[in-house]
Scaffold this active site. Sequence first.
Site, PDB file in Angstrom:
ATOM      1  N   ASP A 108       0.861  -1.173   0.000  1.00  0.00           N
ATOM      2  CA  ASP A 108       0.000   0.000   0.000  1.00  0.00           C
ATOM      3  C   ASP A 108       0.910   1.239   0.000  1.00  0.00           C
ATOM      4  O   ASP A 108       2.109   1.119   0.290  1.00  0.00           O
ATOM      5  CB  ASP A 108      -0.872  -0.057   1.263  1.00  0.00           C
ATOM      6  N   ASP A 159      -0.091   5.023   1.114  1.00  0.00           N
ATOM      7  CA  ASP A 159      -0.268   5.943   2.259  1.00  0.00           C
ATOM      8  C   ASP A 159      -0.221   5.192   3.593  1.00  0.00           C
ATOM      9  O   ASP A 159      -0.986   4.255   3.809  1.00  0.00           O
ATOM     10  CB  ASP A 159      -1.604   6.695   2.129  1.00  0.00           C
TER      11      ASP A 159
END
Length: 184
Positions: free
Chosen positions: A6, A8
């Site tokens: 991922d 953020d």
Amino acid sequence: MRIGLDIDGVVADSFPVFLRELNKHFDKKLEKIDNYDMAKLYGVDWEVMSKFFDDHMEFLFSEPMPMPGAVEGITELMDKGNEIIYVTARNPGGEEEATIKWMNQKSIPYDKVIFMGNACKTSAVKEYELDVFVEDHSGNALKIFNSGIGVFLFDAPYNRIQLPSGITRCYNWTELTKEITTLK
Ligand SMILES: [Mg+2]
């Protein structure tokens, strides 16, 4: 191995920037983001929060530093022959451009970056046959884990839920790199 990351809260240290800018914009003095639902956290409608992110997207995506140790950790994992595929809930289009620009500026290595928007990340996990995934959103982590692969959850104030065995909480990139390296 094919590793899904991922962006953020895992590779980009976005939340301190979001917190600072949200406090400024909504005239609040919150000290941490302990709810991933930022509309709820700031007591505004979802549309208002969504507009804030749309209006400030380029700044919000260009400003964060990489998470401490992320560049070194990802580089090490790639040097060991792993493939790195980012799967983010950021939207295709303008957000894509801003994201790639940021990654290049911060020297974050990548093989591929997939922009899911609102679509479920498990479809990318299947399509790209990922072996393991690193996430900071507990809901996403559970969904990805339930789709059949190992998941590491990057610890954050908004994800302190009880985890099933099979999802491993990680506190920093040194630890994460070591854990992934020991996987078969
Ligand atoms: Mg995240």
